[in-house]
Design an enzyme around this catalytic site. Structure first.
Site, PDB file in Angstrom:
ATOM      1  N   GLY A  11      -2.406   9.807   3.054  1.00  0.00           N
ATOM      2  CA  GLY A  11      -2.244   8.877   2.010  1.00  0.00           C
ATOM      3  C   GLY A  11      -3.547   7.841   2.336  1.00  0.00           C
ATOM      4  N   ALA A  12      -4.286   7.801   2.956  1.00  0.00           N
ATOM      5  CA  ALA A  12      -5.894   7.993   3.273  1.00  0.00           C
ATOM      6  C   ALA A  12      -6.799   6.787   1.983  1.00  0.00           C
ATOM      7  CB  ALA A  12      -7.124   7.708   4.058  1.00  0.00           C
ATOM      8  N   GLY A  14      -5.147   5.277  -0.091  1.00  0.00           N
ATOM      9  CA  GLY A  14      -3.672   4.692  -1.237  1.00  0.00           C
ATOM     10  C   GLY A  14      -3.903   3.187  -0.865  1.00  0.00           C
ATOM     11  N   GLN A  15      -3.214   2.074  -1.274  1.00  0.00           N
ATOM     12  CA  GLN A  15      -2.872   0.258  -0.989  1.00  0.00           C
ATOM     13  C   GLN A  15      -2.735   0.357   0.514  1.00  0.00           C
ATOM     14  OE1 GLN A  15      -0.483  -2.357  -3.103  1.00  0.00           O
ATOM     15  NE2 GLN A  15       0.771  -0.909  -3.371  1.00  0.00           N
ATOM     16  N   ASN A 107       9.681  15.035  -2.801  1.00  0.00           N
ATOM     17  CA  ASN A 107       8.820  14.375  -0.498  1.00  0.00           C
ATOM     18  C   ASN A 107       9.155  15.897   0.578  1.00  0.00           C
ATOM     19  OD1 ASN A 107       6.846  11.995  -1.174  1.00  0.00           O
ATOM     20  ND2 ASN A 107       8.815  11.869  -2.044  1.00  0.00           N
ATOM     21  N   ASN A 133       8.206   6.953   1.453  1.00  0.00           N
ATOM     22  CA  ASN A 133       9.594   7.067   1.101  1.00  0.00           C
ATOM     23  C   ASN A 133       9.468   8.132   0.749  1.00  0.00           C
ATOM     24  OD1 ASN A 133      10.564   3.781   2.551  1.00  0.00           O
ATOM     25  ND2 ASN A 133       9.457   3.679   0.504  1.00  0.00           N
ATOM     26  N   ASP A 161      11.354  -3.634   7.730  1.00  0.00           N
ATOM     27  CA  ASP A 161      12.602  -4.327   7.518  1.00  0.00           C
ATOM     28  C   ASP A 161      13.224  -5.819   9.150  1.00  0.00           C
ATOM     29  OD1 ASP A 161      14.004  -2.596   5.705  1.00  0.00           O
ATOM     30  OD2 ASP A 161      13.529  -0.902   7.091  1.00  0.00           O
ATOM     31  N   HIS A 189      15.538   3.291   6.050  1.00  0.00           N
ATOM     32  CA  HIS A 189      14.921   2.080   5.431  1.00  0.00           C
ATOM     33  C   HIS A 189      15.106   2.043   3.672  1.00  0.00           C
ATOM     34  CE1 HIS A 189      11.273  -0.401   3.924  1.00  0.00           C
ATOM     35  NE2 HIS A 189      11.357   0.950   3.466  1.00  0.00           N
TER      36      HIS A 189
HETATM   37  P1  NAI Z   1      -0.046   4.245  -2.483  1.00  0.00           P
HETATM   38  O1  NAI Z   1       0.536   5.121  -4.036  1.00  0.00           O
HETATM   39  O2  NAI Z   1      -0.790   3.067  -3.767  1.00  0.00           O
HETATM   40  O3  NAI Z   1      -1.095   5.786  -1.809  1.00  0.00           O
HETATM   41  C1  NAI Z   1      -0.505   6.543  -1.684  1.00  0.00           C
HETATM   42  C2  NAI Z   1      -1.054   7.674  -1.185  1.00  0.00           C
HETATM   43  O4  NAI Z   1      -0.674   9.204  -0.729  1.00  0.00           O
HETATM   44  C3  NAI Z   1      -2.350   8.058  -2.394  1.00  0.00           C
HETATM   45  O5  NAI Z   1      -3.923   7.805  -2.536  1.00  0.00           O
HETATM   46  C4  NAI Z   1      -2.282   9.863  -2.465  1.00  0.00           C
HETATM   47  O6  NAI Z   1      -3.353  10.496  -3.604  1.00  0.00           O
HETATM   48  C5  NAI Z   1      -1.773  10.421  -1.091  1.00  0.00           C
HETATM   49  N1  NAI Z   1      -0.639  11.033  -1.054  1.00  0.00           N
HETATM   50  C6  NAI Z   1       0.288  11.468  -1.987  1.00  0.00           C
HETATM   51  N2  NAI Z   1       0.104  12.818  -1.369  1.00  0.00           N
HETATM   52  C7  NAI Z   1      -1.030  13.439  -1.085  1.00  0.00           C
HETATM   53  C8  NAI Z   1      -0.347  13.941  -0.041  1.00  0.00           C
HETATM   54  N3  NAI Z   1       0.673  15.187   0.253  1.00  0.00           N
HETATM   55  N4  NAI Z   1      -1.298  14.312   0.941  1.00  0.00           N
HETATM   56  C9  NAI Z   1      -1.626  13.643   1.309  1.00  0.00           C
HETATM   57  N5  NAI Z   1      -1.381  12.427   0.832  1.00  0.00           N
HETATM   58  C10 NAI Z   1      -1.184  11.878  -0.286  1.00  0.00           C
HETATM   59  O7  NAI Z   1       0.729   3.486  -2.118  1.00  0.00           O
HETATM   60  P2  NAI Z   1       1.517   3.082  -0.906  1.00  0.00           P
HETATM   61  O8  NAI Z   1       1.078   1.515  -1.954  1.00  0.00           O
HETATM   62  O9  NAI Z   1      -0.569   3.170   0.058  1.00  0.00           O
HETATM   63  O10 NAI Z   1       2.298   3.789  -0.290  1.00  0.00           O
HETATM   64  C11 NAI Z   1       3.052   4.235  -0.111  1.00  0.00           C
HETATM   65  C12 NAI Z   1       4.020   4.974   0.882  1.00  0.00           C
HETATM   66  O11 NAI Z   1       4.299   4.296   1.403  1.00  0.00           O
HETATM   67  C13 NAI Z   1       5.007   4.800  -0.181  1.00  0.00           C
HETATM   68  O12 NAI Z   1       5.960   6.039  -0.294  1.00  0.00           O
HETATM   69  C14 NAI Z   1       5.955   3.728   0.063  1.00  0.00           C
HETATM   70  O13 NAI Z   1       6.930   3.573  -1.063  1.00  0.00           O
HETATM   71  C15 NAI Z   1       5.579   3.834   1.381  1.00  0.00           C
HETATM   72  N6  NAI Z   1       6.241   2.607   1.844  1.00  0.00           N
HETATM   73  C16 NAI Z   1       7.306   2.329   3.276  1.00  0.00           C
HETATM   74  C17 NAI Z   1       7.661   1.360   3.458  1.00  0.00           C
HETATM   75  C18 NAI Z   1       8.403   1.121   4.446  1.00  0.00           C
HETATM   76  O14 NAI Z   1       8.837   0.522   5.211  1.00  0.00           O
HETATM   77  N7  NAI Z   1       8.484   2.098   5.244  1.00  0.00           N
HETATM   78  C19 NAI Z   1       7.235  -0.498   3.374  1.00  0.00           C
HETATM   79  C20 NAI Z   1       5.924   0.059   1.927  1.00  0.00           C
HETATM   80  C21 NAI Z   1       5.590   1.194   1.496  1.00  0.00           C
END
Ligand code: NAI
Length: 328
Positions: A11-12, A14-15, A107, A133, A161, A189
């Site tokens: 997900g490199a 991503g945000q 997922n 998640n 958390d 989480h």
């Molecule tokens: P985002 O949507 O900005 O980025 C996710 C990226 O992952 C996207 O660029 C997407 O193309 C890529 N992606 C999706 N499936 C993939 C795969 N099979 N292989 C490689 N890349 C893949 O999301 P963001 O904001 O970066 O969040 C990522 C995850 O982290 C979300 O699931 C979010 O819910 C989770 N999260 C978990 C937290 C925790 O405390 N455990 C806290 C905040 C977010």
């Protein structure tokens, strides 16, 4: 000089990736004397791969002295090759009309494939952190899909958390976060996680006694920590990213470099401690030393805490049941 360590990040583009990669390359993850190679995975689609190219251009432009290499991948089998650390951030977000069950299954698919790839090609000592998640269940699936790797190498992120709870306690008591010790966060989480400051101290003094307000714990503290993610989405329009990246850094850095006796929270496969069934990917208070974590033992679980722990365990058990058929 030390040999470089390979850090795979999914997900490199991503945000979270955008806040995370630069800090890893800067030495925040593994130390200022440890060169790193970044192996970045994104989905196999033009937009995502282009975005990843752009991120890599920016990484290049930072001229990080510790960065010994960076590569882009669309196949986990190459992205995870010889990885020492794997940060599984990419996940399928919930889209409109998607049921919880569909989200779990989408997922499960991703984390089955990635678990198998880690099993096949990663370092036998790879340390895996799942951020995407539902993080605990995704980590459980990856672990079960990698039977040739030690189960203890798979972990889920509850550190955000933990850090959120630390900051709330610091604000309430007016003391610096750095003075707070012995905080625990139990479970999943998700909003069911149980942040527990009954054992916490500030400069050796009991936090529970200083706050002395059980209603604040139940009606303000726990809901604030539980709903913090939602509050950030409401305020910012997008979900927490820099704080999530920071928590991922804290989690792995402490796992690798040790906590010197300090408690931190990690989602880890249970060894049966505190009545949590073996292998359940559960948030526990741990200390770490020499690259290994150890659950803090012997804590008294009172009736209120047991109730909260049962609730978060029930949710995790249900999530696991929901994906069981995919793990056969
Ligand atoms: P985002 O949507 O900005 O980025 C996710 C990226 O992952 C996207 O660029 C997407 O193309 C890529 N992606 C999706 N499936 C993939 C795969 N099979 N292989 C490689 N890349 C893949 O999301 P963001 O904001 O970066 O969040 C990522 C995850 O982290 C979300 O699931 C979010 O819910 C989770 N999260 C978990 C937290 C925790 O405390 N455990 C806290 C905040 C977010």
């Amino acid at each position: 000089a030390k040999a470089p360590m390979r850090v795979a990040v999914t997900g490199a583009a991503g945000q979270i990736g955008y806040s995370l990669l630069f800090r890893i390359a800067n030495g925040d993850l593994l130390g200022k004397d440890q060169p790193v190679i970044l192996q970045l995975l994104e989905i196999d689609n033009e937009k995502a791969q282009n975005a990843l190219k752009g991120v890599i251009m920016e990484i290049d432009d930072c001229a990080f002295p510790l960065l010994a290499g960076v590569s882009a991948h669309s196949d986990p089998m190459t992205a995870f090759k010889d990885a020492d650390i794997a940060l599984l951030v990419g996940a399928r977000p919930r889209s409109a009309g998607m049921e919880r069950k569909d989200l779990l299954e989408a997922n499960a698919q991703i984390f089955t494939v990635q678990g198998k790839a880690l099993d096949a090609v990663a370092s036998r000592n790879v340390k895996v952190l799942v951020v995407g998640n539902p993080a605990n269940t995704n980590a459980y699936i990856a672990m079960k899909s990698a039977p040739n790797l030690p189960a203890k190498n798979f972990t889920a992120m509850l550190r955000l958390d933990h850090n959120r709870a630390l900051s709330q306690i610091a604000a309430k008591t007016g003391k610096p976060v750095a003075s707070i010790e012995k905080l625990a966060v139990w479970g999943n989480h998700s909003p069911t996680m149980y942040a527990d400051y009954r054992f916490a101290t500030i400069d050796g003094k009991s936090v529970k006694e200083s706050i002395n307000d059980d209603a604040w714990n139940k009606d303000t503290f726990l809901p604030t920590v539980a709903k913090r993610g939602t509050a950030i989405i409401e305020a910012r329009g997008v979900s927490s990213a820099a704080s999530a990246a920071n928590a991922a850094i804290d989690h792995v850095r402490d796992w690798v470099l040790g906590t010197n006796g300090k408690w931190v929270t990690m989602g880890i496969p249970s060894d049966g401690s505190y009545g949590i069934p073996k292998d359940t990917m559960f948030g526990f208070p741990v200390t770490t030393e020499n690259g290994e974590y150890k659950i803090v033992q012997g804590l008294d679980i009172d009736a209120f805490s047991q109730e909260r722990i049962n609730l978060t365990l029930k949710e995790l058990t249900e999530e696991r049941e929901g994906v069981k058929h995919l793990l056969a």
